[in-house]
Design a protein around this motif. Structure first.
Motif, PDB file in Angstrom:
ATOM      1  N   ALA A   2       0.833  -1.209   0.000  1.00 60.49           N
ATOM      2  CA  ALA A   2       0.000   0.000   0.000  1.00 60.49           C
ATOM      3  C   ALA A   2       0.862   1.251   0.000  1.00 60.49           C
ATOM      4  CB  ALA A   2      -0.938  -0.015   1.196  1.00 60.49           C
ATOM      5  N   ASN A   3       2.024   1.191   0.652  1.00 56.23           N
ATOM      6  CA  ASN A   3       2.918   2.350   0.670  1.00 56.23           C
ATOM      7  C   ASN A   3       3.429   2.671  -0.723  1.00 56.23           C
ATOM      8  OD1 ASN A   3       2.594   2.562   3.428  1.00 56.23           O
ATOM      9  ND2 ASN A   3       4.448   1.412   3.881  1.00 56.23           N
ATOM     10  N   VAL A   4       3.723   1.648  -1.501  1.00 52.03           N
ATOM     11  CA  VAL A   4       4.201   1.861  -2.870  1.00 52.03           C
ATOM     12  C   VAL A   4       3.107   2.527  -3.696  1.00 52.03           C
ATOM     13  CG1 VAL A   4       4.953   0.710  -4.980  1.00 52.03           C
ATOM     14  CG2 VAL A   4       5.820  -0.064  -2.773  1.00 52.03           C
ATOM     15  N   LEU A   5       1.874   2.044  -3.572  1.00 50.06           N
ATOM     16  CA  LEU A   5       0.769   2.663  -4.311  1.00 50.06           C
ATOM     17  C   LEU A   5       0.564   4.112  -3.881  1.00 50.06           C
ATOM     18  CD1 LEU A   5      -1.857  -0.217  -4.391  1.00 50.06           C
ATOM     19  CD2 LEU A   5      -0.480   0.636  -6.279  1.00 50.06           C
ATOM     20  N   GLN A   6       0.697   4.378  -2.589  1.00 50.24           N
ATOM     21  CA  GLN A   6       0.538   5.747  -2.086  1.00 50.24           C
ATOM     22  C   GLN A   6       1.608   6.666  -2.676  1.00 50.24           C
ATOM     23  OE1 GLN A   6      -2.152   6.424  -0.113  1.00 50.24           O
ATOM     24  NE2 GLN A   6      -1.657   8.552  -0.443  1.00 50.24           N
ATOM     25  N   GLU A   7       2.840   6.150  -2.775  1.00 49.29           N
ATOM     26  CA  GLU A   7       3.925   6.939  -3.361  1.00 49.29           C
ATOM     27  C   GLU A   7       3.699   7.178  -4.856  1.00 49.29           C
ATOM     28  OE1 GLU A   7       7.778   5.370  -2.384  1.00 49.29           O
ATOM     29  OE2 GLU A   7       7.259   5.173  -0.278  1.00 49.29           O
ATOM     30  N   GLY A  12       1.935  11.265  -8.933  1.00 50.90           N
ATOM     31  CA  GLY A  12       1.106  11.518 -10.104  1.00 50.90           C
ATOM     32  C   GLY A  12       1.171  10.415 -11.145  1.00 50.90           C
ATOM     33  N   LEU A  13       1.672   9.241 -10.756  1.00 47.96           N
ATOM     34  CA  LEU A  13       1.806   8.140 -11.702  1.00 47.96           C
ATOM     35  C   LEU A  13       0.551   7.270 -11.777  1.00 47.96           C
ATOM     36  CD1 LEU A  13       5.495   7.161 -10.948  1.00 47.96           C
ATOM     37  CD2 LEU A  13       4.614   8.508 -12.846  1.00 47.96           C
ATOM     38  N   ILE A  14      -0.370   7.478 -10.857  1.00 50.09           N
ATOM     39  CA  ILE A  14      -1.676   6.831 -10.929  1.00 50.09           C
ATOM     40  C   ILE A  14      -2.675   7.942 -11.200  1.00 50.09           C
ATOM     41  CG2 ILE A  14      -3.437   5.511  -9.699  1.00 50.09           C
ATOM     42  CD1 ILE A  14      -1.244   4.321  -7.977  1.00 50.09           C
ATOM     43  N   ASP A  15      -3.312   7.869 -12.356  1.00 53.79           N
ATOM     44  CA  ASP A  15      -4.247   8.940 -12.697  1.00 53.79           C
ATOM     45  C   ASP A  15      -5.653   8.384 -12.886  1.00 53.79           C
ATOM     46  OD1 ASP A  15      -3.798   7.579 -15.036  1.00 53.79           O
ATOM     47  OD2 ASP A  15      -3.373   9.337 -16.242  1.00 53.79           O
ATOM     48  N   LYS A  16      -6.543   9.248 -13.169  1.00 52.33           N
ATOM     49  CA  LYS A  16      -7.948   8.931 -13.410  1.00 52.33           C
ATOM     50  C   LYS A  16      -8.663   8.349 -12.191  1.00 52.33           C
ATOM     51  CE  LYS A  16      -7.401   8.528 -18.353  1.00 52.33           C
ATOM     52  NZ  LYS A  16      -7.648   7.791 -19.557  1.00 52.33           N
ATOM     53  N   LEU A  17      -8.177   8.667 -10.988  1.00 54.35           N
ATOM     54  CA  LEU A  17      -8.924   8.278  -9.794  1.00 54.35           C
ATOM     55  C   LEU A  17     -10.108   9.214  -9.599  1.00 54.35           C
ATOM     56  CD1 LEU A  17      -6.231   7.317  -7.131  1.00 54.35           C
ATOM     57  CD2 LEU A  17      -7.783   5.826  -8.364  1.00 54.35           C
ATOM     58  N   GLU A  18      -9.935  10.436 -10.069  1.00 59.29           N
ATOM     59  CA  GLU A  18     -10.996  11.447 -10.036  1.00 59.29           C
ATOM     60  C   GLU A  18     -11.653  11.554  -8.660  1.00 59.29           C
ATOM     61  OE1 GLU A  18     -13.389  10.066 -13.271  1.00 59.29           O
ATOM     62  OE2 GLU A  18     -11.872  10.623 -14.745  1.00 59.29           O
ATOM     63  N   GLY A  19     -10.824  11.506  -7.622  1.00 56.51           N
ATOM     64  CA  GLY A  19     -11.333  11.648  -6.263  1.00 56.51           C
ATOM     65  C   GLY A  19     -12.068  10.430  -5.743  1.00 56.51           C
ATOM     66  N   ASN A  20     -12.013   9.332  -6.464  1.00 52.89           N
ATOM     67  CA  ASN A  20     -12.720   8.126  -6.065  1.00 52.89           C
ATOM     68  C   ASN A  20     -11.807   7.267  -5.199  1.00 52.89           C
ATOM     69  OD1 ASN A  20     -14.207   5.805  -5.806  1.00 52.89           O
ATOM     70  ND2 ASN A  20     -14.769   5.675  -7.966  1.00 52.89           N
ATOM     71  N   ASP A  21     -11.950   7.389  -3.882  1.00 48.83           N
ATOM     72  CA  ASP A  21     -11.123   6.631  -2.959  1.00 48.83           C
ATOM     73  C   ASP A  21     -11.427   5.132  -3.027  1.00 48.83           C
ATOM     74  OD1 ASP A  21      -9.792   8.883  -2.061  1.00 48.83           O
ATOM     75  OD2 ASP A  21     -11.149   9.199  -0.384  1.00 48.83           O
ATOM     76  N   GLU A  22     -12.619   4.758  -3.440  1.00 48.78           N
ATOM     77  CA  GLU A  22     -12.987   3.348  -3.530  1.00 48.78           C
ATOM     78  C   GLU A  22     -12.121   2.627  -4.565  1.00 48.78           C
ATOM     79  OE1 GLU A  22     -14.830  -0.020  -2.325  1.00 48.78           O
ATOM     80  OE2 GLU A  22     -15.026   1.972  -1.432  1.00 48.78           O
ATOM     81  N   ARG A  23     -11.821   3.286  -5.675  1.00 49.31           N
ATOM     82  CA  ARG A  23     -10.962   2.679  -6.698  1.00 49.31           C
ATOM     83  C   ARG A  23      -9.560   2.439  -6.148  1.00 49.31           C
ATOM     84  NH1 ARG A  23     -10.594   5.684 -12.010  1.00 49.31           N
ATOM     85  NH2 ARG A  23      -9.551   3.790 -12.609  1.00 49.31           N
ATOM     86  N   PHE A  24      -9.031   3.415  -5.403  1.00 49.19           N
ATOM     87  CA  PHE A  24      -7.700   3.259  -4.824  1.00 49.19           C
ATOM     88  C   PHE A  24      -7.710   2.151  -3.779  1.00 49.19           C
ATOM     89  CE2 PHE A  24      -4.171   4.379  -1.973  1.00 49.19           C
ATOM     90  CZ  PHE A  24      -3.145   4.360  -2.899  1.00 49.19           C
ATOM     91  N   LYS A  25      -8.789   2.055  -3.020  1.00 49.08           N
ATOM     92  CA  LYS A  25      -8.921   0.998  -2.007  1.00 49.08           C
ATOM     93  C   LYS A  25      -8.898  -0.380  -2.683  1.00 49.08           C
ATOM     94  CE  LYS A  25     -11.996  -0.643   1.628  1.00 49.08           C
ATOM     95  NZ  LYS A  25     -13.278  -0.443   2.311  1.00 49.08           N
ATOM     96  N   LYS A  26      -9.595  -0.520  -3.803  1.00 49.39           N
ATOM     97  CA  LYS A  26      -9.611  -1.787  -4.533  1.00 49.39           C
ATOM     98  C   LYS A  26      -8.224  -2.113  -5.089  1.00 49.39           C
ATOM     99  CE  LYS A  26     -14.487  -1.720  -5.767  1.00 49.39           C
ATOM    100  NZ  LYS A  26     -15.467  -1.640  -6.844  1.00 49.39           N
ATOM    101  N   MET A  27      -7.513  -1.102  -5.567  1.00 48.71           N
ATOM    102  CA  MET A  27      -6.159  -1.316  -6.065  1.00 48.71           C
ATOM    103  C   MET A  27      -5.251  -1.796  -4.940  1.00 48.71           C
ATOM    104  SD  MET A  27      -5.752   2.028  -8.523  1.00 48.71           S
ATOM    105  CE  MET A  27      -4.021   1.798  -8.805  1.00 48.71           C
TER     106      MET A  27
END
Length: 57
Positions: A2-7, A12-27
């Motif tokens: 999870a730390n790697v994904l947060q970094e 800015g290397l993960i885009d198109k989350l558009e403020g959707n925390d649920e998508r990041f949680k699933k990732m």
């Protein structure tokens, strides 16, 4: 993991989350599941690495 994904997100290397925390949680959950599978069976790393290196995938 999870730390790697947060970094990556902060850089800015993960885009198109558009403020959707649920998508990041699933990732994050998917990354954690993969990490557990690789720890349980390290031989899975070989085909995973070969897949990442294959330009046609």
């Amino acid at each position: 993991m999870a730390n790697v994904l947060q970094e990556l997100l902060a850089a800015g290397l993960i885009d198109k989350l558009e403020g959707n925390d649920e998508r990041f949680k699933k990732m994050t959950q998917a990354a954690d599941s993969l990490a557990k599978a690789f720890k349980k069976n390290p031989a899975l790393l070989i085909p995973a690495i070969l897949t990442v290196l294959d330009g046609d995938v």
